[in-house]
Design a protein around this motif. Structure first.
Motif, PDB file in Angstrom:
ATOM      1  N   ALA A   1      70.198  -6.181 119.476  1.00 47.01           N
ATOM      2  CA  ALA A   1      70.521  -6.451 120.880  1.00 47.01           C
ATOM      3  C   ALA A   1      70.664  -7.953 121.112  1.00 47.01           C
ATOM      4  O   ALA A   1      71.611  -8.395 121.783  1.00 47.01           O
ATOM      5  CB  ALA A   1      69.445  -5.858 121.787  1.00 47.01           C
ATOM      6  N   GLU A   2      69.749  -8.741 120.560  1.00 47.80           N
ATOM      7  CA  GLU A   2      69.846 -10.200 120.721  1.00 47.80           C
ATOM      8  C   GLU A   2      71.135 -10.733 120.103  1.00 47.80           C
ATOM      9  O   GLU A   2      71.792 -11.598 120.686  1.00 47.80           O
ATOM     10  CB  GLU A   2      68.637 -10.879 120.085  1.00 47.80           C
ATOM     11  N   ASP A   3      71.495 -10.217 118.933  1.00 46.23           N
ATOM     12  CA  ASP A   3      72.730 -10.653 118.285  1.00 46.23           C
ATOM     13  C   ASP A   3      73.958 -10.292 119.125  1.00 46.23           C
ATOM     14  O   ASP A   3      74.888 -11.089 119.251  1.00 46.23           O
ATOM     15  CB  ASP A   3      72.864 -10.043 116.886  1.00 46.23           C
ATOM     16  N   ALA A   4      73.948  -9.094 119.707  1.00 48.34           N
ATOM     17  CA  ALA A   4      75.077  -8.660 120.541  1.00 48.34           C
ATOM     18  C   ALA A   4      75.182  -9.537 121.793  1.00 48.34           C
ATOM     19  O   ALA A   4      76.287  -9.927 122.192  1.00 48.34           O
ATOM     20  CB  ALA A   4      74.923  -7.196 120.920  1.00 48.34           C
ATOM     21  N   LEU A   5      74.042  -9.867 122.395  1.00 42.77           N
ATOM     22  CA  LEU A   5      74.067 -10.745 123.573  1.00 42.77           C
ATOM     23  C   LEU A   5      74.603 -12.127 123.206  1.00 42.77           C
ATOM     24  O   LEU A   5      75.346 -12.749 123.978  1.00 42.77           O
ATOM     25  CB  LEU A   5      72.668 -10.851 124.185  1.00 42.77           C
ATOM     26  N   LYS A   6      74.263 -12.606 122.026  1.00 41.98           N
ATOM     27  CA  LYS A   6      74.772 -13.902 121.569  1.00 41.98           C
ATOM     28  C   LYS A   6      76.295 -13.838 121.387  1.00 41.98           C
ATOM     29  O   LYS A   6      77.006 -14.770 121.772  1.00 41.98           O
ATOM     30  CB  LYS A   6      74.102 -14.285 120.248  1.00 41.98           C
TER      31      LYS A   6
END
Length: 126
Positions: free
Chosen positions: A79-84
């Motif tokens: 999820a953090e990678d997708a938000l980035k």
């Protein structure tokens, strides 16, 4: 190409996924903390197991909780990678080929990094 509205909808879904993963991770951390004092949980006076099978059951439960924690942690990282990728303007584009990821794939898996075909190739090569 995704519209701004679609990107914002996916962003909200991903934020919810991230928050859910954080809650899961916290739950498993609390469970692990309880494991430090197992007698408090079981009400046992002695730390000596009354049956060898109890040791195996306890070990199995610890490993199961650890697996669930790791799954939640992986979900959180995705999820953090997708938000980035959203912030960098790279969301919805394959990291392998640069081709657009179909909306249907993103609806099924908002954190997708590759098209279905590319994902299959990667799994096949692994």
């Amino acid at each position: 190409m995704l519209s701004d509205k679609q990107i914002q909808q996916f962003k909200q879904q991903i934020i919810e996924m991230k928050e859910e993963a954080e809650q899961e991770m916290e739950k498993y951390k609390e469970d692990d903390a309880k494991e430090l004092y197992p007698n408090d949980r079981t009400g046992e006076i002695s730390s000596v197991a009354d049956h060898p099978g109890n040791l195996g059951t306890d070990q199995h439960e610890r490993e199961k909780r650890h697996t669930f924690y790791e799954q939640a942690r992986e979900k959180h990282m995705e999820a953090e990678d997708a938000l980035k990728r959203i912030e960098e303007g790279r969301y919805g584009v394959s990291e392998k080929s640069g081709d657009p990821i179909p909306v249907e794939r993103l609806e099924a898996l908002p954190t997708a990094r590759y098209t279905v075909e590319e994902e299959r190739e990667i799994e096949k090569d692994a």
